[in-house]
Design a protein around this motif. Structure first.
Motif, mmCIF file in Angstrom:
data_model
loop_
_atom_site.group_PDB
_atom_site.id
_atom_site.type_symbol
_atom_site.label_atom_id
_atom_site.label_comp_id
_atom_site.label_asym_id
_atom_site.label_seq_id
_atom_site.Cartn_x
_atom_site.Cartn_y
_atom_site.Cartn_z
ATOM 1 N N UNK A 280 0.825 -1.204 0.000
ATOM 2 C CA UNK A 280 0.000 0.000 0.000
ATOM 3 C C UNK A 280 0.861 1.256 0.000
ATOM 4 N N UNK A 281 2.021 1.198 0.671
ATOM 5 C CA UNK A 281 2.927 2.345 0.662
ATOM 6 C C UNK A 281 3.462 2.583 -0.743
ATOM 7 N N UNK A 282 3.761 1.492 -1.464
ATOM 8 C CA UNK A 282 4.252 1.625 -2.836
ATOM 9 C C UNK A 282 3.172 2.204 -3.737
ATOM 10 N N UNK A 283 1.936 1.765 -3.555
ATOM 11 C CA UNK A 283 0.839 2.244 -4.397
ATOM 12 C C UNK A 283 0.407 3.658 -4.042
ATOM 13 N N UNK A 284 0.490 3.987 -2.742
ATOM 14 C CA UNK A 284 0.008 5.293 -2.279
ATOM 15 C C UNK A 284 1.027 5.913 -1.323
#
Length: 303
Positions: free
Chosen positions: A205-209
């Protein structure tokens, strides 16, 4: 291991949802409420235990296990609470039916709910829990409190008003217009990559957002900032480092840092981009709650 957990004297390893039994109910209002059984999918890893088992073991150390657990395990409490709920909601499935059928849903057979329906149909017979029994725009209770309450070292915003109206408060837009040191008003918004601070440590999720500060094109141009530039947002309370997101979707004079990011100090700089690093600790006048986020800040490009 959140920033607050790092300050704990003792950290216990808790199970995930996949490692324990549970029973989940949705909100208690609306037309499509539901309940679902959560069954244990895998054995707890290492020494992880459920919060209930942790508390039971702690209670046993203090000699109050019987009072705390009342003779039930977590799974037995689940069975007990389902049976108790069925006394109030006869249509609720049995525990065996939950295992077979999945998600229990409740739909209103009469269509959409109407807020305060009984009051609307007969206000005299169905008064509200307000002093007047009616929908109040002017609150006499707040007006009376405003005459009695005192606010030591009062600032703009430290007042009670009986009407829903705009109140100029500390570090507000008005103050930002005249503050040469910190001319930008910083707010915090909820972010699709997490729920408050939950999932803020999940790599996918950190990579996506990724955490970024929203800044208007006008404010960015004045400071030589482009999207993806690393910037510092700072005031007298702290300094955070994160990429810039230059966008026309935010007003000039305003920045927004998504709330819920985990605090990651590196010297005097928070590289986690946590908006709380910049937020004042001051109680709101009525509820004595946390009035964030409105903070005066400056932003500058660091590389």
């Amino acid at each position: 291991m959140t920033a607050s957990a790092l300050h704990s004297d003792l950290v216990l390893p808790g199970t995930t949802n996949a490692e324990e039994d549970d029973f989940i109910a949705s909100e208690y209002a609306g037309d499509t409420t539901y309940a679902i059984m959560v069954d244990q999918a895998i054995d707890p890893l290492y020494e992880a235990k459920s919060h209930y088992d942790m508390c039971t073991l702690i209670a046993e150390k203090y000699g109050i296990k019987d009072e705390f657990a009342e003779g039930r395990t977590q799974s037995e409490w689940r069975s007990f609470l389902i049976d108790e709920t069925r006394k109030e909601v006869p249509d609720l499935w049995t525990e065996e039916e939950f295992h077979e059928r999945g998600v229990f849903r409740v739909s209103n057979p009469n269509g959409t709910d109407v807020a305060q329906k009984a009051f609307r149909e007969d206000p005299e017979a169905n008064p509200l829990e307000t002093p007047s029994g009616k929908i109040e725009i002017y609150s006499q209770q707040l007006a009376d409190m405003a005459k009695e309450w005192e606010f030591p070292d009062a600032e703009p915003g430290d007042l009670l008003i009986p009407l829903p109206e705009y109140v100029k408060t500390w570090e507000s837009a008005e103050e930002a217009r005249t503050n040469e040191k910190y001319p930008l008003q910083l707010i915090g918004h909820h972010y699709k990559g997490r729920t408050h601070s939950s999932y803020a440590s999940v790599d996918w999720t950190v990579e996506a957002h990724p955490q970024k500060v929203w800044i208007s094109q006008k404010d960015a141009e004045e400071r030589g900032i482009k999207s993806e530039d690393m910037v510092h947002v700072f005031n007298d309370r702290g300094r955070i480092e994160l990429p810039a997101f230059v966008t026309p979707r935010i007003m000039p004079g305003v920045l927004s840092v998504p709330q819920g990011a985990w605090y990651k100090p590196d010297g005097d700089v928070d590289k986690g981009g946590c908006v709380n690093t910049l937020t004042r600790i001051k109680a709101s006048p009525l509820s004595k709650g946390n009035p964030q986020h409105t903070n005066l800040v400056q932003v500058e490009k660091v590389r």
